[in-house]
Design a protein around this motif. Structure first.
Motif, PDB file in Angstrom:
ATOM      1  N   ALA A   1       1.087  -1.294  -0.062  1.00 59.34           N
ATOM      2  CA  ALA A   1      -0.077  -0.018   0.023  1.00 59.34           C
ATOM      3  C   ALA A   1       0.871   1.399  -0.030  1.00 59.34           C
ATOM      4  O   ALA A   1       0.720   2.249  -0.822  1.00 59.34           O
ATOM      5  CB  ALA A   1      -1.063  -0.046   1.171  1.00 59.34           C
ATOM      6  N   GLY A   2       2.068   1.278   0.723  1.00 61.38           N
ATOM      7  CA  GLY A   2       2.956   2.532   0.703  1.00 61.38           C
ATOM      8  C   GLY A   2       3.462   2.543  -0.609  1.00 61.38           C
ATOM      9  O   GLY A   2       3.715   3.655  -0.897  1.00 61.38           O
ATOM     10  N   ALA A   3       3.835   1.518  -1.274  1.00 70.53           N
ATOM     11  CA  ALA A   3       4.611   1.633  -2.497  1.00 70.53           C
ATOM     12  C   ALA A   3       3.675   2.271  -3.478  1.00 70.53           C
ATOM     13  O   ALA A   3       4.040   2.833  -4.524  1.00 70.53           O
ATOM     14  CB  ALA A   3       5.051   0.214  -3.043  1.00 70.53           C
ATOM     15  N   LEU A   4       2.097   1.785  -3.429  1.00 70.14           N
ATOM     16  CA  LEU A   4       1.141   2.291  -4.158  1.00 70.14           C
ATOM     17  C   LEU A   4       1.175   3.823  -4.075  1.00 70.14           C
ATOM     18  O   LEU A   4       1.194   4.771  -4.936  1.00 70.14           O
ATOM     19  CB  LEU A   4       0.047   1.867  -4.297  1.00 70.14           C
ATOM     20  CG  LEU A   4      -0.173   0.245  -4.580  1.00 70.14           C
ATOM     21  CD1 LEU A   4      -1.441  -0.398  -4.320  1.00 70.14           C
ATOM     22  CD2 LEU A   4       0.103   0.393  -6.127  1.00 70.14           C
ATOM     23  N   VAL A   5       1.131   4.155  -3.006  1.00 70.57           N
ATOM     24  CA  VAL A   5       1.222   5.655  -2.703  1.00 70.57           C
ATOM     25  C   VAL A   5       2.545   6.546  -3.092  1.00 70.57           C
ATOM     26  O   VAL A   5       2.324   7.476  -3.800  1.00 70.57           O
ATOM     27  CB  VAL A   5       1.138   6.125  -0.983  1.00 70.57           C
ATOM     28  CG1 VAL A   5       1.200   7.238  -0.740  1.00 70.57           C
ATOM     29  CG2 VAL A   5      -0.268   5.432  -0.552  1.00 70.57           C
TER      30      VAL A   5
END
Length: 127
Positions: free
Chosen positions: A106-110
């Protein structure tokens, strides 16, 4: 084989690197999610290069996701070895390790959205 204790021993380093690559290859060959994450990372890096966006945040986010997926694979293997039968704590360990991968993803998507969307918007003629 025991270590001689020297961090500067090239033979020791080469041997350790071989073990690390064996773990990466095992994960790539046996874990569908790891393969998906590897290729998603490759695509993200290609997109960043094409868009002339900063590569470092994308590379670090990819490295974090892949590293945690490797840790998740290790946790699952150790739990399966230690507790072949179903056990509530085995489930907690596996679920928590998988959760770490999910949080990192999820952090990588952000990161991808923040880094890649502005230059993509410009290329698409929106800015």
């Amino acid at each position: 084989m025991r270590s001689d204790g020297s961090a500067l021993n090239l033979r020791r380093w080469w041997r350790s690197t071989g073990f690390a690559w064996a773990g990466i290859l095992y994960s790539y060959n046996s874990q569908a999610n790891f393969r998906i994450e590897v290729w998603a990372g490759v695509l993200a890096l290609i997109a960043a290069a094409f868009l002339r966006a900063p590569l470092a945040p994308i590379a670090l986010a990819c490295a974090l996701v892949l590293s945690l997926e490797l840790v998740n694979t290790a946790v699952e293997a150790v739990v399966d070895l230690a507790s072949p039968e179903l056990h509530p704590l085995a489930k907690v360990a596996k679920d928590a390790a998988a959760g770490a991968v999910l949080v990192a993803s999820a952090g990588a998507l952000v990161v991808a959205a923040v880094v890649l969307l502005p230059p993509l918007w410009k290329v698409a003629g929106g800015g």
